[in-house]
Design an enzyme around this catalytic site. Structure first.
Site, mmCIF file in Angstrom:
data_model
loop_
_atom_site.group_PDB
_atom_site.id
_atom_site.type_symbol
_atom_site.label_atom_id
_atom_site.label_comp_id
_atom_site.label_asym_id
_atom_site.label_seq_id
_atom_site.Cartn_x
_atom_site.Cartn_y
_atom_site.Cartn_z
ATOM 1 N N GLU A 10 1.003 -1.345 -0.102
ATOM 2 C CA GLU A 10 0.138 -0.035 -0.079
ATOM 3 C C GLU A 10 0.767 1.234 -0.117
ATOM 4 O O GLU A 10 0.425 2.319 -0.375
ATOM 5 C CB GLU A 10 -1.025 -0.013 0.993
ATOM 6 C CG GLU A 10 -0.387 -0.093 2.399
ATOM 7 C CD GLU A 10 -0.089 0.963 3.241
ATOM 8 O OE1 GLU A 10 -0.508 2.076 2.767
ATOM 9 O OE2 GLU A 10 0.858 1.106 4.041
ATOM 10 N N LEU A 283 -9.659 -3.009 11.760
ATOM 11 C CA LEU A 283 -8.889 -3.561 12.993
ATOM 12 C C LEU A 283 -8.466 -5.080 12.608
ATOM 13 O O LEU A 283 -7.531 -5.230 13.311
ATOM 14 C CB LEU A 283 -10.310 -4.028 13.758
ATOM 15 C CG LEU A 283 -10.146 -4.833 15.232
ATOM 16 C CD1 LEU A 283 -9.231 -3.837 16.025
ATOM 17 C CD2 LEU A 283 -11.246 -5.155 15.737
ATOM 18 N N GLN A 286 -4.869 -3.740 12.231
ATOM 19 C CA GLN A 286 -4.312 -3.226 13.418
ATOM 20 C C GLN A 286 -3.986 -4.277 14.448
ATOM 21 O O GLN A 286 -3.071 -4.033 15.459
ATOM 22 C CB GLN A 286 -5.234 -2.111 14.147
ATOM 23 C CG GLN A 286 -5.288 -0.918 13.201
ATOM 24 C CD GLN A 286 -6.677 -0.023 13.511
ATOM 25 O OE1 GLN A 286 -7.103 -0.069 14.483
ATOM 26 N NE2 GLN A 286 -7.056 0.827 12.508
ATOM 27 N N HIS A 307 -3.449 -2.997 3.035
ATOM 28 C CA HIS A 307 -2.852 -2.530 4.411
ATOM 29 C C HIS A 307 -2.516 -3.798 5.247
ATOM 30 O O HIS A 307 -1.357 -3.751 5.773
ATOM 31 C CB HIS A 307 -3.796 -1.671 5.264
ATOM 32 C CG HIS A 307 -3.643 -0.190 4.834
ATOM 33 N ND1 HIS A 307 -4.312 0.274 3.826
ATOM 34 C CD2 HIS A 307 -3.048 0.843 5.459
ATOM 35 C CE1 HIS A 307 -3.967 1.659 3.790
ATOM 36 N NE2 HIS A 307 -3.377 2.030 4.955
#
Length: 339
Positions: A10, A283, A286, A307
């Site tokens: 990304e 989420l 992360q 990501h």
């Protein structure tokens, strides 16, 4: 020295943030080139530079290339140090992203820490504080973390000026995190907050969102004026379940109508509910790093974005760890982190 190409995947700031955290935790020196190469303004912006300086201070590390617009950085970590820290972005750059970068370090320090971070708390292209407090941190607590976060002042784009305070106690024992289902629904809320704009804008956002939801019944609504150094607006939907809470936000902007804000929030909610996977894509991305440095685990999520895929590759650069992505062939994916 570990070499990281910031243009891979990304190609954004997350590559830098994850690399900084992992370098400090493993004690391995790194060089990142082509920093944020795929962004409109490549190189280090104020937010990213603050991340670099924060990690260097907490880890007793040294840097070369830590300046605005730099596209190459060398970071040599030292020893993690607990303490009272204060970091200020000096713009509306995300205070929450800085918090997510330094938290893994402080969870491995030798004593409790307190951190004050000033910057944007409710800005586009970053988690809003409400998400950080009610979605991200509860997952970390299930993994064994003892972290509290307080919002002292809201900071909207472009003025910034927000302030958050973290209290962090090092993890005594990491626990695996497993999220395979949402569990029973508990609450659903639509919230619009702002400062310095007409209250009708907030009310209209809520109305447009309700009209665009596939299943609008049961949603509570809240329209609230908040104190902030500058004008701004954020709307979000919060879905609380037995095993997970998810939150979907959109920041108001001059070139984004109130109808578009409400409908974008509704669109994310509709897609999340239709898929029935408990962990949404943000989420899913992360949770990878804390699970990798902790006790692993697994979660059911939507098709992983760039990501998530990029973050997996960065983690593998620093840690010999197993991360598998299983396609369930029904739109759902199960990501497992094995220690």
């Amino acid at each position: 020295m570990i070499e990281i190409d910031g243009s891979c995947g990304e190609g954004g700031g997350q590559i830098l943030r994850s690399s900084l955290s992992l370098s400090a935790l493993t004690g391995r020196e790194m060089r990142v080139t082509n920093i944020r190469a795929k962004r409109r303004k490549p190189g280090l912006m104020r937010q990213h530079l603050t991340c670099v300086k924060a990690v260097a201070e907490i880890s007793g590390g040294s840097t070369c290339g830590a300046e605005i617009s730099s596209q190459e950085l060398v970071f040599s970590p030292g020893k993690l140090r607990a303490g009272d820290y204060r970091f200020a972005v000096g713009s509306a750059g995300s205070a929450v992203l800085i918090a997510q970068t330094v938290l893994p370090l402080l969870l491995h320090a030798e004593a409790a820490s307190r951190v004050v971070i000033e910057g944007g708390t409710h800005a586009a292209n970053a988690p809003v504080f409400d998400y950080f407090e009610r979605v991200y941190l509860p997952c970390l607590r299930r993994m064994g973390a003892e972290v509290t976060a307080v919002l002292d002042r809201v900071g909207f784009y472009p003025a910034g000026g927000g302030k958050i305070e973290l209290s962090v106690i090092p993890v005594r024992e990491w626990k695996p995190l497993v999220i395979d289902e949402t569990g029973v629904p508990k609450a659903a809320r639509l919230v619009s907050i702002s400062h310095g704009i007409d209250a009708k804008i907030r009310d209209d956002e809520l109305a447009f969102c309700l009209a665009a939801l596939d299943r609008p019944d049961g949603f509570e609504t809240e329209s609230r004026e908040v104190d902030s150094p500058g004008p701004g607006n954020v709307m979000f939907a919060e879905l609380e379940f037995e095993h997970i809470t998810e939150l979907f936000s959109v920041c108001g902007d001059f070139d984004l109508s109130r109808k578009a804000v409400g409908e974008r929030v509704a669109g994310m909610v509709n897609r999340y509910r239709a898929l029935s996977a408990p962990v949404w894509r943000f989420l899913a991305d992360q949770l990878l790093l804390p699970m990798a440095i902790g006790a692993g685990g697994a979660y059911l999520t939507c098709p992983p974005g760039r990501h998530t895929q990029t973050n997996i590759e960065v983690i593998r650069k620093f840690l010999e760890i197993g991360i598998t992505v299983e396609n369930r062939q029904n739109g759902q994916y199960r990501i497992e982190v094995k220690q």
